[in-house]
Enzyme design. Structure first.
Site, PDB file in Angstrom:
ATOM      1  N   VAL A  55       0.843  -1.198   0.000  1.00 38.51           N
ATOM      2  CA  VAL A  55       0.000   0.000   0.000  1.00 38.51           C
ATOM      3  C   VAL A  55       0.876   1.244   0.000  1.00 38.51           C
ATOM      4  O   VAL A  55       1.892   1.293   0.694  1.00 38.51           O
ATOM      5  CB  VAL A  55      -0.887   0.013   1.283  1.00 38.51           C
ATOM      6  CG1 VAL A  55      -1.659   1.309   1.396  1.00 38.51           C
ATOM      7  CG2 VAL A  55      -1.826  -1.179   1.295  1.00 38.51           C
ATOM      8  N   CYS A  56       0.491   2.252  -0.800  1.00 38.43           N
ATOM      9  CA  CYS A  56       1.176   3.547  -0.708  1.00 38.43           C
ATOM     10  C   CYS A  56       0.125   4.650  -0.736  1.00 38.43           C
ATOM     11  O   CYS A  56      -1.039   4.402  -0.485  1.00 38.43           O
ATOM     12  CB  CYS A  56       2.188   3.706  -1.829  1.00 38.43           C
ATOM     13  SG  CYS A  56       1.422   3.837  -3.453  1.00 38.43           S
ATOM     14  N   ALA A  57       0.534   5.874  -1.028  1.00 37.74           N
ATOM     15  CA  ALA A  57      -0.406   6.990  -0.952  1.00 37.74           C
ATOM     16  C   ALA A  57      -1.445   6.936  -2.071  1.00 37.74           C
ATOM     17  O   ALA A  57      -2.632   7.115  -1.842  1.00 37.74           O
ATOM     18  CB  ALA A  57       0.347   8.321  -0.995  1.00 37.74           C
ATOM     19  N   GLY A  84      -0.971   4.601  -5.077  1.00 39.04           N
ATOM     20  CA  GLY A  84      -0.949   3.365  -5.846  1.00 39.04           C
ATOM     21  C   GLY A  84       0.259   3.185  -6.766  1.00 39.04           C
ATOM     22  O   GLY A  84       0.511   2.077  -7.237  1.00 39.04           O
ATOM     23  N   MET A 135      -3.879   4.724  -0.353  1.00 43.43           N
ATOM     24  CA  MET A 135      -4.611   5.237   0.809  1.00 43.43           C
ATOM     25  C   MET A 135      -5.676   6.254   0.401  1.00 43.43           C
ATOM     26  O   MET A 135      -6.660   6.453   1.097  1.00 43.43           O
ATOM     27  CB  MET A 135      -3.638   5.872   1.808  1.00 43.43           C
ATOM     28  CG  MET A 135      -2.742   4.880   2.518  1.00 43.43           C
ATOM     29  SD  MET A 135      -3.647   3.623   3.459  1.00 43.43           S
ATOM     30  CE  MET A 135      -4.094   4.540   4.941  1.00 43.43           C
TER      31      MET A 135
END
Lengths: 376, 75
Positions: free
Chosen positions: A71-73, A75, A100
């Site tokens: 997961v990142c901010a 994608g 996120m």
């Protein structure tokens, strides 16, 4: 190519309490501020920029065959890291589509109850932000309480259920998220209800949500009885549905109580908050089921992924309700408060109709946890 | 501020601003300054955190007309 997981698939895993391992590759400040929680989620953090020369720092900690959701901010980084991990021999790696940002917008409907006269009550859980909204349907009509900005979710749900949205109700003027109430009311030609004391600066028409003004949903089957309960905002109003469900807005949560400082000075409203929590709610039946507008802690999610508690139980276990000394209470809700929600002043202005930020800007304003509670 | 090199990362989405910055750092000497321009909002906290973890020093950052500018001294 690595596999992608949607926010809906991840939400199902969280509310079903499935074992879920998340590798969050955002920078550590952002991770510490706000992360995926709930159910049996285990989450580890390693910023993507520490993995650009190779995924060894995380590879050592993980089993190559276990399911890992990166997961990142937004994608982009998670996809890159997931692909690098696959090249290193990881066989079951996913990246969360939209990161996120998308997680913050996902709404998961959970049925709370069948109502006495044939209707149903649903809680829409916004797992990424801890916001709870409510969908009451009865005899072809629906009312939505404390709706989020992502109104297509509710429209789609109403279509699937074959009901028409008639009433949009906000228990108070929200400071942590942008309300979809007014926008959706205009779209479906419904009525937007807001407490007048919170609406002094709003720029559009609304119906007064006040004690005594019952709202009828369906064929008079579901009565929503507003109960004036100031403290979080001056106008905060609670609703009682079916004589059994108490929608407390941001006044009372399952493990905490509402903070009084988001729309002015905490000092001014602490007396109201105390009066609501220690007198007004106490006069109500212990058997009422409390359904709040937020939750702050992952452990507040019940077995079915919903958030609720019996009012009588909260008077025994919720620490915010155990402070007998008034001065101590005053101190608790006015000192050492957590940081205020991201962009809360602009969010309030948006909810009043004073400013209309672009969609992308609205998404940014809402990033992060809700922070509407005081920890007892 | 004098910079040894300018990296234009405008229009690039995460993770590219950091990936390109890391690469560009290899082209300058220790003590020299790399100037980075980016439009991805996430670059702000990511570049700061990356610089710190890599032993570099973020000397200054600005935001004008949606363009983020960074000056990073190679450590």
């Amino acid at each position: 190519m690595s596999q992608t997981m949607t926010t809906k698939e991840l939400a199902k895993k969280v509310v079903n309490h499935e074992e879920t391992l998340i590798l969050d590759v955002r920078n550590t400040d952002e991770f510490d501020d706000w992360k995926i929680e709930g159910g049996k989620v285990e989450v580890i953090n390693e910023p993507y920029f520490n993995l650009l020369d190779g995924v060894d720092p995380v590879a050592e900690k993980l089993n190559k065959d276990q399911e890992i959701i990166v997961v990142c901010a937004k994608g982009g980084s998670s996809q890159m890291i997931a692909e690098m991990m696959e090249e290193e021999g990881f066989t079951n790696v996913y990246d969360l589509e939209g990161g996120m940002k998308a997680w913050s917008e996902h709404l998961e409907p959970v049925k709370i109850a069948d109502l006495k006269d044939g209707g149903s009550l649903y809680q829409f859980v916004r797992l990424g932000k801890g916001c709870l909204s409510y969908f009451i349907e009865s005899n072809g009509e629906a009312a939505i309480v404390d709706s989020n900005r992502m109104i297509t979710n509710y429209e789609k749900f109403a279509d699937e259920e074959g009901v028409q949205i008639k009433h949009l109700i906000d228990t108070h003027l929200h400071a942590d998220h942008i309300s979809g109430g007014h926008e959706l009311a205009e779209k479906v030609d419904g009525t937007y209800h807001l407490p007048p004391k919170d609406a002094e600066e709003v720029t559009f028409d609304y119906a007064a949500l006040e004690e005594g003004n019952d709202i009828v949903v369906g064929n008079t089957t579901v009565k929503v009885q507003p109960v004036y309960s100031p403290g979080h905002t001056l106008g905060s109003t609670s609703l009682i549905i079916d004589d059994k469900y108490l929608l407390t807005g941001d006044i009372l949560f399952v493990k905490s109580i509402g903070r009084p400082d988001l729309a002015g000075k905490a000092e001014d409203w602490v007396g109201d908050l105390r009066n609501t929590l220690y007198s007004r709610y106490k006069e109500l039946s212990d058997d009422l089921i409390v359904l709040p507008a937020h939750y702050s802690f992952a452990e507040e999610l019940g077995d079915d992924g919903s958030v609720s508690a019996r009012l009588g139980d909260l008077y025994q276990y919720n620490e915010g309700l155990q402070v007998d000394d008034e001065n101590e209470f005053r101190k608790m809700v006015t000192e050492n408060l957590p940081p205020q929600p991201n962009a809360y002043e602009d969010i309030r202005k948006t909810n009043m109709g004073k400013i209309t930020p672009e969609n992308e800007k609205q998404r940014e304003m809402e990033i992060g946890p809700n922070r509407c509670a005081v920890q007892g | 501020m004098d910079s040894a090199k300018l990296l234009d990362a405008k229009g690039m989405a995460c993770p590219m601003p950091v990936v390109k910055t890391k690469k560009a750092m290899k082209d300058i000497n220790t003590g020299e300054v790399l100037e980075v321009h980016a439009t991805d909002k996430g670059a702000k906290s990511d570049l700061a955190a990356w610089a710190k973890s890599g032993g570099h020093e973020l000397l200054k950052d600005t935001e004008e007309d949606d363009v983020l500018k960074f000056w990073i001294k190679k450590g």
